[in-house]
Motif scaffolding. Structure first.
Motif, PDB file in Angstrom:
ATOM      1  N   SER A 114      52.880   0.854  10.138  1.00  0.00           N
ATOM      2  CA  SER A 114      52.661   0.672   8.715  1.00  0.00           C
ATOM      3  C   SER A 114      52.600   2.057   8.083  1.00  0.00           C
ATOM      4  O   SER A 114      51.790   2.892   8.479  1.00  0.00           O
ATOM      5  CB  SER A 114      51.356  -0.084   8.474  1.00  0.00           C
TER       6      SER A 114
ATOM      7  N   THR B  57      52.746   4.660   4.498  1.00  0.00           N
ATOM      8  CA  THR B  57      52.519   4.823   3.071  1.00  0.00           C
ATOM      9  C   THR B  57      53.137   6.148   2.648  1.00  0.00           C
ATOM     10  O   THR B  57      52.911   7.180   3.281  1.00  0.00           O
ATOM     11  CB  THR B  57      51.009   4.814   2.743  1.00  0.00           C
TER      12      THR B  57
ATOM     13  N   MET C 142      62.018   6.301   1.847  1.00  0.00           N
ATOM     14  CA  MET C 142      60.671   6.442   2.418  1.00  0.00           C
ATOM     15  C   MET C 142      60.701   7.681   3.301  1.00  0.00           C
ATOM     16  O   MET C 142      61.659   7.874   4.045  1.00  0.00           O
ATOM     17  CB  MET C 142      60.335   5.199   3.253  1.00  0.00           C
TER      18      MET C 142
ATOM     19  N   GLN D  18      56.664   2.413  -1.604  1.00  0.00           N
ATOM     20  CA  GLN D  18      55.293   2.898  -1.498  1.00  0.00           C
ATOM     21  C   GLN D  18      54.739   2.623  -0.106  1.00  0.00           C
ATOM     22  O   GLN D  18      54.133   3.493   0.511  1.00  0.00           O
ATOM     23  CB  GLN D  18      54.407   2.217  -2.538  1.00  0.00           C
ATOM     24  N   ASN D  19      54.952   1.407   0.398  1.00  0.00           N
ATOM     25  CA  ASN D  19      54.470   0.999   1.729  1.00  0.00           C
ATOM     26  C   ASN D  19      55.544   0.174   2.411  1.00  0.00           C
ATOM     27  O   ASN D  19      56.254  -0.598   1.746  1.00  0.00           O
ATOM     28  CB  ASN D  19      53.216   0.119   1.630  1.00  0.00           C
ATOM     29  N   CYS D  20      55.600   0.304   3.737  1.00  0.00           N
ATOM     30  CA  CYS D  20      56.489  -0.538   4.527  1.00  0.00           C
ATOM     31  C   CYS D  20      56.134  -0.395   6.003  1.00  0.00           C
ATOM     32  O   CYS D  20      55.345   0.475   6.386  1.00  0.00           O
ATOM     33  CB  CYS D  20      57.956  -0.178   4.321  1.00  0.00           C
TER      34      CYS D  20
ATOM     35  N   GLN E 132      56.897  -2.677  -0.103  1.00  0.00           N
ATOM     36  CA  GLN E 132      56.192  -2.695  -1.376  1.00  0.00           C
ATOM     37  C   GLN E 132      56.694  -1.491  -2.167  1.00  0.00           C
ATOM     38  O   GLN E 132      56.453  -0.345  -1.763  1.00  0.00           O
ATOM     39  CB  GLN E 132      54.688  -2.606  -1.175  1.00  0.00           C
TER      40      GLN E 132
ATOM     41  N   ASN F 134      57.177   1.356  -5.198  1.00  0.00           N
ATOM     42  CA  ASN F 134      56.309   2.097  -6.105  1.00  0.00           C
ATOM     43  C   ASN F 134      56.375   1.466  -7.496  1.00  0.00           C
ATOM     44  O   ASN F 134      57.296   0.720  -7.821  1.00  0.00           O
ATOM     45  CB  ASN F 134      56.750   3.566  -6.162  1.00  0.00           C
TER      46      ASN F 134
END
Length: 170
Positions: free
Chosen positions: A3, A5, A23, A77-79, A95, A97
């Motif tokens: 995970s 960020t 990312m 933003q997250n993955c 997710q 940004n």
């Protein structure tokens, strides 16, 4: 799968151009620096664009972009992802940004450059439809990825293409 960020943007109120990646890779995340892989062409290209080969520390590189009116951020933003390759991003975990808020806070950004095809695809899939079309007058362009995984172009060719595109709007 790990995970992950991403980072906050490099941007000022005067930013006119936004460069979007997908990312940060593993080395970038470890260094907490955009484009932190030593073979990534991003910083050498920016140095050539601004004729600033003295900015070797990360804070100086960020200031170089800020002075030049360039903002940098990522679509995600997250993955969840294994390793650094975009191909290993778990699509259902993405997710993005908050670009609606970002563009409201940075109204001078008129041009967005995607650092590679994946950033463009993710932006179109996860973000573009969330922006108000009546005020979304930005111009969008995809540039070749600066990642070392994009070995199809030499540093010279990547630099030539990026400099030409950015110089046209700076």
């Amino acid at each position: 799968m790990n995970s992950l960020t991403g980072f906050g943007p490099i941007a000022t109120a005067e930013s006119k151009i936004l460069i979007l990646g997908s990312m940060p890779g593993v080395q970038s995340l470890q260094k907490t620096q955009y484009y932190g892989h030593p073979r990534n062409a991003f910083w050498p290209i920016m140095a050539a664009l601004f004729n600033d080969f003295d900015s070797i520390d990360y804070e100086a590189k960020k200031r170089m972009l800020e002075r030049g009116g360039i903002a940098v951020w990522d679509v995600i933003q997250n993955c969840n992802r294994r390793g650094s390759l975009d191909a290993h991003i778990e699509k259902t975990s993405i997710q993005p940004n908050n670009f609606r808020c970002f563009f409201n806070e940075h109204p001078n950004i008129t041009t967005v450059f995607f650092n590679g095809a994946t950033a463009e695809k993710l932006f179109k899939s996860f973000v573009l439809s969330t922006l108000d079309p009546s005020i979304n007058t930005r111009v969008y362009h995809r540039l070749p990825s600066t990642s070392p995984a994009n070995a199809g172009l030499s540093l010279h060719d990547k630099t030539r293409i990026w400099k030409s595109a950015l110089a046209a709007v700076l």
